[in-house]
Design a protein around this motif. Structure first.
Motif, PDB file in Angstrom:
ATOM      1  N   ALA A 104       0.829  -1.208   0.000  1.00 37.04           N
ATOM      2  CA  ALA A 104       0.000   0.000   0.000  1.00 37.04           C
ATOM      3  C   ALA A 104       0.862   1.256   0.000  1.00 37.04           C
ATOM      4  O   ALA A 104       0.544   2.249  -0.673  1.00 37.04           O
ATOM      5  CB  ALA A 104      -0.927  -0.013   1.222  1.00 37.04           C
ATOM      6  N   ARG A 105       1.960   1.215   0.728  1.00 34.54           N
ATOM      7  CA  ARG A 105       2.851   2.374   0.775  1.00 34.54           C
ATOM      8  C   ARG A 105       3.551   2.592  -0.567  1.00 34.54           C
ATOM      9  O   ARG A 105       3.780   3.722  -0.990  1.00 34.54           O
ATOM     10  CB  ARG A 105       3.873   2.190   1.893  1.00 34.54           C
ATOM     11  CG  ARG A 105       3.242   2.157   3.276  1.00 34.54           C
ATOM     12  CD  ARG A 105       4.238   1.755   4.363  1.00 34.54           C
ATOM     13  NE  ARG A 105       5.212   2.800   4.610  1.00 34.54           N
ATOM     14  CZ  ARG A 105       6.222   2.667   5.477  1.00 34.54           C
ATOM     15  NH1 ARG A 105       6.381   1.526   6.141  1.00 34.54           N
ATOM     16  NH2 ARG A 105       7.072   3.664   5.659  1.00 34.54           N
ATOM     17  N   ILE A 106       3.877   1.474  -1.251  1.00 32.38           N
ATOM     18  CA  ILE A 106       4.472   1.584  -2.585  1.00 32.38           C
ATOM     19  C   ILE A 106       3.473   2.202  -3.552  1.00 32.38           C
ATOM     20  O   ILE A 106       3.816   3.094  -4.340  1.00 32.38           O
ATOM     21  CB  ILE A 106       4.928   0.194  -3.077  1.00 32.38           C
ATOM     22  CG1 ILE A 106       6.146  -0.276  -2.286  1.00 32.38           C
ATOM     23  CG2 ILE A 106       5.255   0.231  -4.570  1.00 32.38           C
ATOM     24  CD1 ILE A 106       6.548  -1.708  -2.572  1.00 32.38           C
ATOM     25  N   GLU A 107       2.216   1.734  -3.499  1.00 30.96           N
ATOM     26  CA  GLU A 107       1.184   2.276  -4.388  1.00 30.96           C
ATOM     27  C   GLU A 107       0.921   3.744  -4.109  1.00 30.96           C
ATOM     28  O   GLU A 107       0.548   4.495  -5.009  1.00 30.96           O
ATOM     29  CB  GLU A 107      -0.100   1.465  -4.223  1.00 30.96           C
ATOM     30  CG  GLU A 107       0.020   0.031  -4.745  1.00 30.96           C
ATOM     31  CD  GLU A 107      -1.229  -0.786  -4.484  1.00 30.96           C
ATOM     32  OE1 GLU A 107      -2.144  -0.274  -3.791  1.00 30.96           O
ATOM     33  OE2 GLU A 107      -1.290  -1.944  -4.961  1.00 30.96           O
ATOM     34  N   ALA A 108       1.130   4.173  -2.845  1.00 30.27           N
ATOM     35  CA  ALA A 108       0.956   5.582  -2.483  1.00 30.27           C
ATOM     36  C   ALA A 108       2.203   6.406  -2.803  1.00 30.27           C
ATOM     37  O   ALA A 108       2.262   7.587  -2.470  1.00 30.27           O
ATOM     38  CB  ALA A 108       0.622   5.700  -0.998  1.00 30.27           C
ATOM     39  N   ARG A 109       3.194   5.767  -3.429  1.00 29.45           N
ATOM     40  CA  ARG A 109       4.449   6.426  -3.832  1.00 29.45           C
ATOM     41  C   ARG A 109       5.174   7.053  -2.635  1.00 29.45           C
ATOM     42  O   ARG A 109       5.683   8.169  -2.691  1.00 29.45           O
ATOM     43  CB  ARG A 109       4.190   7.478  -4.910  1.00 29.45           C
ATOM     44  CG  ARG A 109       3.535   6.889  -6.160  1.00 29.45           C
ATOM     45  CD  ARG A 109       3.390   7.929  -7.253  1.00 29.45           C
ATOM     46  NE  ARG A 109       2.716   7.387  -8.413  1.00 29.45           N
ATOM     47  CZ  ARG A 109       3.297   6.671  -9.373  1.00 29.45           C
ATOM     48  NH1 ARG A 109       4.582   6.426  -9.285  1.00 29.45           N
ATOM     49  NH2 ARG A 109       2.608   6.212 -10.392  1.00 29.45           N
ATOM     50  N   PHE A 143      14.186   2.575  -1.352  1.00 26.89           N
ATOM     51  CA  PHE A 143      13.326   1.750  -0.509  1.00 26.89           C
ATOM     52  C   PHE A 143      14.105   1.370   0.749  1.00 26.89           C
ATOM     53  O   PHE A 143      15.300   1.058   0.674  1.00 26.89           O
ATOM     54  CB  PHE A 143      12.915   0.492  -1.271  1.00 26.89           C
ATOM     55  CG  PHE A 143      11.847  -0.314  -0.607  1.00 26.89           C
ATOM     56  CD1 PHE A 143      10.513   0.051  -0.723  1.00 26.89           C
ATOM     57  CD2 PHE A 143      12.167  -1.428   0.144  1.00 26.89           C
ATOM     58  CE1 PHE A 143       9.521  -0.686  -0.112  1.00 26.89           C
ATOM     59  CE2 PHE A 143      11.191  -2.179   0.765  1.00 26.89           C
ATOM     60  CZ  PHE A 143       9.857  -1.803   0.643  1.00 26.89           C
ATOM     61  N   PRO A 144      13.461   1.377   1.929  1.00 30.76           N
ATOM     62  CA  PRO A 144      14.187   1.081   3.172  1.00 30.76           C
ATOM     63  C   PRO A 144      14.797  -0.319   3.158  1.00 30.76           C
ATOM     64  O   PRO A 144      14.232  -1.258   2.595  1.00 30.76           O
ATOM     65  CB  PRO A 144      13.104   1.181   4.245  1.00 30.76           C
ATOM     66  CG  PRO A 144      12.005   1.988   3.628  1.00 30.76           C
ATOM     67  CD  PRO A 144      12.049   1.700   2.168  1.00 30.76           C
ATOM     68  N   VAL A 169      12.101   0.928  -5.473  1.00 29.98           N
ATOM     69  CA  VAL A 169      10.851   0.540  -6.103  1.00 29.98           C
ATOM     70  C   VAL A 169      11.035   0.576  -7.610  1.00 29.98           C
ATOM     71  O   VAL A 169      11.698   1.475  -8.148  1.00 29.98           O
ATOM     72  CB  VAL A 169       9.705   1.491  -5.679  1.00 29.98           C
ATOM     73  CG1 VAL A 169       8.418   1.158  -6.417  1.00 29.98           C
ATOM     74  CG2 VAL A 169       9.483   1.399  -4.178  1.00 29.98           C
ATOM     75  N   ALA A 170      10.474  -0.416  -8.299  1.00 33.26           N
ATOM     76  CA  ALA A 170      10.567  -0.469  -9.759  1.00 33.26           C
ATOM     77  C   ALA A 170       9.666   0.605 -10.346  1.00 33.26           C
ATOM     78  O   ALA A 170       8.482   0.401 -10.551  1.00 33.26           O
ATOM     79  CB  ALA A 170      10.160  -1.843 -10.278  1.00 33.26           C
TER      80      ALA A 170
END
Length: 266
Positions: A28-33, A39-40, A79-80
């Motif tokens: 969800a955090r990736i989708e929220a950019r 990335f941690p 993130v890709a």
């Protein structure tokens, strides 16, 4: 101690195993950019969620398998987000899932969906030359941009239900399960770079001369060949990644001159 504060840990919502909840929260955090640049790492995530690195690794393993998070040697994870579809080596994957997980919409233009005979392919599947096969020919698109040309052959006796499927926006493996009760649980693949001819270049939307990745897959059902697939993928839009570990190392299957798996090297 007066005036001191203890950092609050992030609690992933939902039920289920902790690694699964962390995976869902990170997705969800990736989708929220939330991670536009870096990335941690495992240490940072373990501290943020107040969990062990083992749990973090299990959550990250799923994200890496889907190509959402890239972990390349000598570079911090990220993130890709470069517009390229990233697919890990050594995983049975659906191109539909890989595209959708990258945040783009996958659509297919179905050029053929029919029953036919192909003695060569039947032989590759270990079937008699006159066996009827379900044949699917598609142009795969990501956000309406051509990505791949996909040809699939399957034994017709068990896959006639596919003939009624709308394969413009769905995963073939999902349709195989829901309509035919068939699960492709493994595969072998041969991946090589090839030059495309004029007709294929036109379908892929590239200018000549152009190179592409030819992925030849044998899908397995109950450890027996069931699917023969040839996918020609634009090399400027699709990347294959690999993970290495001191424990497992890295293994490749070599192929004979006909492109068939020839077992592990050595």
């Amino acid at each position: 101690m007066s005036g001191s504060s203890v950092p609050r840990t992030r609690t992933p919502p939902g039920d289920g195993p902790l690694w699964s909840r962390v995976e869902a929260d990170l997705r969800a955090r990736i989708e929220a950019r939330e991670f536009p640049d870096v990335f941690p790492g495992e240490h940072a995530l373990a501290a943020e969620y107040g969990i062990s690195r083992h749990t973090v690794r299990e959550a990250l393993r799923r994200l890496r398998q889907e190509g959402l998070v890239l972990a390349e040697r000598g570079r911090p994870p990220r993130v890709a987000s470069d517009g390229v579809i990233h697919q890990p080596l050594g995983a049975l994957y659906s191109l539909f899932r890989s595209v959708e997980n990258s945040g783009r919409t996958q659509r297919s233009v179905v050029r053929a969906l029919e029953v036919r005979r192909d003695p060569e392919v039947a032989g590759l599947l270990g079937l008699p030359a006159d066996t009827l096969l379900t044949y699917l020919d598609r142009v795969r698109l990501a956000d309406d941009e051509p990505l791949a040309l996909d040809q699939v052959w399957l034994p017709a006796a068990r896959t006639r239900g596919l003939l009624a499927a709308d394969l413009t926006h769905t995963a073939l493996y999902d349709e195989l399960w829901t309509r035919c009760g068939v699960v492709v649980a493994g595969s072998t693949e041969d991946i090589r770079a090839v030059l495309v001819d004029d007709d294929r270049a036109h379908l892929l939307g590239v200018d000549l001369p152009a190179a592409a990745l030819l992925v030849t897959r044998t899908g397995l059902v109950a450890d027996e060949p069931f699917e023969h697939r040839r996918t020609l993928v634009r090399s400027d839009a699709f990347a294959l990644t690999a993970e290495f570990s001191a424990r497992d190392g890295y293994q490749l299957l070599r192929s004979d001159r006909r492109g068939r798996p020839a077992g592990p090297p050595g």
